[in-house]
Design a protein around this motif. Structure first.
Motif, PDB file in Angstrom:
ATOM      1  N   ALA A  98       5.754  10.522  -0.055  1.00 25.44           N
ATOM      2  CA  ALA A  98       5.292   9.175  -0.368  1.00 25.44           C
ATOM      3  C   ALA A  98       5.870   8.175   0.614  1.00 25.44           C
ATOM      4  CB  ALA A  98       5.701   8.797  -1.787  1.00 25.44           C
ATOM      5  N   SER A  99       5.076   7.175   0.948  1.00 25.25           N
ATOM      6  CA  SER A  99       5.551   6.085   1.793  1.00 25.25           C
ATOM      7  C   SER A  99       4.859   4.811   1.341  1.00 25.25           C
ATOM      8  CB  SER A  99       5.263   6.367   3.266  1.00 25.25           C
ATOM      9  OG  SER A  99       3.870   6.489   3.480  1.00 25.25           O
ATOM     10  N   ALA A 100       5.512   3.688   1.631  1.00 27.92           N
ATOM     11  CA  ALA A 100       4.933   2.415   1.218  1.00 27.92           C
ATOM     12  C   ALA A 100       5.212   1.355   2.254  1.00 27.92           C
ATOM     13  CB  ALA A 100       5.502   1.986  -0.138  1.00 27.92           C
ATOM     14  N   ALA A 101       4.200   0.540   2.495  1.00 26.75           N
ATOM     15  CA  ALA A 101       4.361  -0.549   3.451  1.00 26.75           C
ATOM     16  C   ALA A 101       5.249  -1.633   2.856  1.00 26.75           C
ATOM     17  CB  ALA A 101       3.010  -1.121   3.838  1.00 26.75           C
ATOM     18  N   SER A 102       5.153  -1.801   1.548  1.00 24.43           N
ATOM     19  CA  SER A 102       5.960  -2.821   0.893  1.00 24.43           C
ATOM     20  C   SER A 102       7.251  -2.194   0.407  1.00 24.43           C
ATOM     21  CB  SER A 102       5.196  -3.435  -0.273  1.00 24.43           C
ATOM     22  OG  SER A 102       4.957  -2.456  -1.250  1.00 24.43           O
ATOM     23  N   LYS A 149      11.356  10.052  -2.747  1.00 25.39           N
ATOM     24  CA  LYS A 149       9.977   9.895  -2.295  1.00 25.39           C
ATOM     25  C   LYS A 149       9.217  11.199  -2.123  1.00 25.39           C
ATOM     26  CE  LYS A 149      10.799   5.596   0.246  1.00 25.39           C
ATOM     27  NZ  LYS A 149      10.643   4.919   1.561  1.00 25.39           N
ATOM     28  N   ASN A 150       9.882  12.307  -2.252  1.00 23.84           N
ATOM     29  CA  ASN A 150       9.213  13.594  -2.063  1.00 23.84           C
ATOM     30  C   ASN A 150       9.172  14.353  -3.390  1.00 23.84           C
ATOM     31  OD1 ASN A 150       8.956  13.285   0.816  1.00 23.84           O
ATOM     32  ND2 ASN A 150      11.151  13.692   0.931  1.00 23.84           N
ATOM     33  N   VAL A 151       8.009  14.864  -3.711  1.00 26.11           N
ATOM     34  CA  VAL A 151       7.866  15.633  -4.937  1.00 26.11           C
ATOM     35  C   VAL A 151       7.230  16.976  -4.599  1.00 26.11           C
ATOM     36  CG1 VAL A 151       5.616  14.649  -5.533  1.00 26.11           C
ATOM     37  CG2 VAL A 151       7.068  15.580  -7.330  1.00 26.11           C
ATOM     38  N   TYR A 152       7.683  18.004  -5.289  1.00 28.17           N
ATOM     39  CA  TYR A 152       7.229  19.362  -5.026  1.00 28.17           C
ATOM     40  C   TYR A 152       6.721  20.003  -6.308  1.00 28.17           C
ATOM     41  CZ  TYR A 152      10.217  18.384  -1.031  1.00 28.17           C
ATOM     42  OH  TYR A 152      10.803  17.796   0.067  1.00 28.17           O
ATOM     43  N   LEU A 153       5.828  20.953  -6.131  1.00 27.08           N
ATOM     44  CA  LEU A 153       5.351  21.747  -7.262  1.00 27.08           C
ATOM     45  C   LEU A 153       5.435  23.211  -6.860  1.00 27.08           C
ATOM     46  CD1 LEU A 153       4.163  21.519 -10.138  1.00 27.08           C
ATOM     47  CD2 LEU A 153       1.900  21.816  -9.092  1.00 27.08           C
ATOM     48  N   GLN A 154       6.420  23.900  -7.413  1.00 26.65           N
ATOM     49  CA  GLN A 154       6.570  25.327  -7.172  1.00 26.65           C
ATOM     50  C   GLN A 154       5.724  26.061  -8.203  1.00 26.65           C
ATOM     51  OE1 GLN A 154       8.378  27.081  -4.715  1.00 26.65           O
ATOM     52  NE2 GLN A 154       7.209  28.793  -5.553  1.00 26.65           N
ATOM     53  N   MET A 155       4.754  26.824  -7.713  1.00 21.09           N
ATOM     54  CA  MET A 155       3.824  27.523  -8.600  1.00 21.09           C
ATOM     55  C   MET A 155       4.039  29.026  -8.458  1.00 21.09           C
ATOM     56  SD  MET A 155       0.392  25.226  -7.958  1.00 21.09           S
ATOM     57  CE  MET A 155       0.220  25.758  -6.259  1.00 21.09           C
ATOM     58  N   GLN A 183       0.835  -1.182   0.000  1.00 17.04           N
ATOM     59  CA  GLN A 183       0.000   0.000   0.000  1.00 17.04           C
ATOM     60  C   GLN A 183       0.877   1.242   0.000  1.00 17.04           C
ATOM     61  OE1 GLN A 183      -3.259  -0.045  -0.270  1.00 17.04           O
ATOM     62  NE2 GLN A 183      -3.561   2.157  -0.116  1.00 17.04           N
ATOM     63  N   VAL A 184       0.556   2.185  -0.861  1.00 12.79           N
ATOM     64  CA  VAL A 184       1.318   3.425  -0.970  1.00 12.79           C
ATOM     65  C   VAL A 184       0.472   4.573  -0.426  1.00 12.79           C
ATOM     66  CG1 VAL A 184       2.340   5.081  -2.567  1.00 12.79           C
ATOM     67  CG2 VAL A 184       2.609   2.632  -2.979  1.00 12.79           C
ATOM     68  N   GLN A 185       1.084   5.387   0.372  1.00 11.47           N
ATOM     69  CA  GLN A 185       0.405   6.580   0.881  1.00 11.47           C
ATOM     70  C   GLN A 185       1.090   7.827   0.354  1.00 11.47           C
ATOM     71  OE1 GLN A 185       0.317   6.058   5.216  1.00 11.47           O
ATOM     72  NE2 GLN A 185      -1.877   5.712   5.048  1.00 11.47           N
ATOM     73  N   LEU A 186       0.278   8.762  -0.104  1.00  5.78           N
ATOM     74  CA  LEU A 186       0.780  10.044  -0.586  1.00  5.78           C
ATOM     75  C   LEU A 186       0.106  11.137   0.217  1.00  5.78           C
ATOM     76  CD1 LEU A 186       0.493   9.362  -4.432  1.00  5.78           C
ATOM     77  CD2 LEU A 186       2.533   9.169  -3.017  1.00  5.78           C
ATOM     78  N   VAL A 187       0.903  11.975   0.849  1.00  4.17           N
ATOM     79  CA  VAL A 187       0.355  13.028   1.697  1.00  4.17           C
ATOM     80  C   VAL A 187       0.793  14.382   1.143  1.00  4.17           C
ATOM     81  CG1 VAL A 187       0.258  13.999   4.010  1.00  4.17           C
ATOM     82  CG2 VAL A 187       0.413  11.521   3.704  1.00  4.17           C
ATOM     83  N   GLU A 188      -0.193  15.168   0.718  1.00  2.00           N
ATOM     84  CA  GLU A 188       0.083  16.487   0.156  1.00  2.00           C
ATOM     85  C   GLU A 188      -0.041  17.571   1.226  1.00  2.00           C
ATOM     86  OE1 GLU A 188      -2.600  14.694  -3.304  1.00  2.00           O
ATOM     87  OE2 GLU A 188      -2.815  14.881  -1.135  1.00  2.00           O
ATOM     88  N   SER A 189       0.648  18.658   0.992  1.00  2.00           N
ATOM     89  CA  SER A 189       0.518  19.836   1.844  1.00  2.00           C
ATOM     90  C   SER A 189       0.913  21.062   1.039  1.00  2.00           C
ATOM     91  CB  SER A 189       1.404  19.714   3.089  1.00  2.00           C
ATOM     92  OG  SER A 189       2.763  19.601   2.723  1.00  2.00           O
ATOM     93  N   GLY A 190       0.553  22.237   1.570  1.00  3.09           N
ATOM     94  CA  GLY A 190       0.989  23.477   0.944  1.00  3.09           C
ATOM     95  C   GLY A 190      -0.074  24.264   0.218  1.00  3.09           C
ATOM     96  N   GLY A 191      -1.277  23.733   0.132  1.00  2.01           N
ATOM     97  CA  GLY A 191      -2.336  24.480  -0.547  1.00  2.01           C
ATOM     98  C   GLY A 191      -2.802  25.653   0.288  1.00  2.01           C
ATOM     99  N   GLY A 192      -3.628  26.490  -0.328  1.00  2.00           N
ATOM    100  CA  GLY A 192      -4.155  27.636   0.399  1.00  2.00           C
ATOM    101  C   GLY A 192      -4.675  28.693  -0.531  1.00  2.00           C
ATOM    102  N   LEU A 193      -4.908  29.859   0.048  1.00  4.01           N
ATOM    103  CA  LEU A 193      -5.421  31.007  -0.707  1.00  4.01           C
ATOM    104  C   LEU A 193      -4.256  31.932  -1.037  1.00  4.01           C
ATOM    105  CD1 LEU A 193      -7.750  32.847  -1.714  1.00  4.01           C
ATOM    106  CD2 LEU A 193      -7.873  33.753   0.622  1.00  4.01           C
ATOM    107  N   VAL A 194      -4.176  32.343  -2.283  1.00  2.29           N
ATOM    108  CA  VAL A 194      -3.098  33.231  -2.719  1.00  2.29           C
ATOM    109  C   VAL A 194      -3.668  34.224  -3.727  1.00  2.29           C
ATOM    110  CG1 VAL A 194      -2.374  31.665  -4.556  1.00  2.29           C
ATOM    111  CG2 VAL A 194      -0.720  33.299  -3.604  1.00  2.29           C
TER     112      VAL A 194
END
Length: 123
Positions: free
Chosen positions: A24-28, A78-84, A1-12
């Protein structure tokens, strides 16, 4: 199982910047470095679209609408970013982190998806 946890959204405000993060993290023993990672978005009343992707080797691809404004990057595999930057009201959407298991697809029954983070661009 893969878990992806996003952060950084908001009002701009229009013209502003925001940075989204996905861990990203994975049990396997999933070998993340062999997989691409990317960001999709879904604006209100519109279909899901691929915004940017980055391969395991670092090759990137972008939607035409964000080229020159958004930058995708990857750290420690395992970490991906999106600079907007230079955000526009039409960038308002829920942004989803994705690990495709075959190819880029908007079919959310395929691949791994985060829960989404909301970005609102408004004055």
């Amino acid at each position: 199982q893969v878990q992806l946890v996003e952060s950084g959204g908001g009002l701009v405000q229009p013209g502003g910047s925001l940075r989204l993060s996905c861990a990203a993290s994975a049990a396997s023993g999933l070998i993340f470095r062999t997989y691409a990672m990317g960001w999709y978005r879904q604006a209100p009343g519109k279909q899901l679209e691929l915004v940017a992707g980055i391969s395991g080797s670092g090759r990137t691809n972008y939607a035409e609408s964000v080229k020159g404004r958004f930058t995708i990057s990857r750290e420690n595999v395992k970490n991906v970013y999106l600079q907007m930057s230079s955000l526009k009201p039409e960038d308002t959407a829920v942004y989803y982190c994705n690990v495709p298991t075959t190819s880029w697809t908007t079919d959310r029954t395929k691949g791994y998806w985060g829960q989404g983070t909301e970005v609102t661009v408004s004055s």
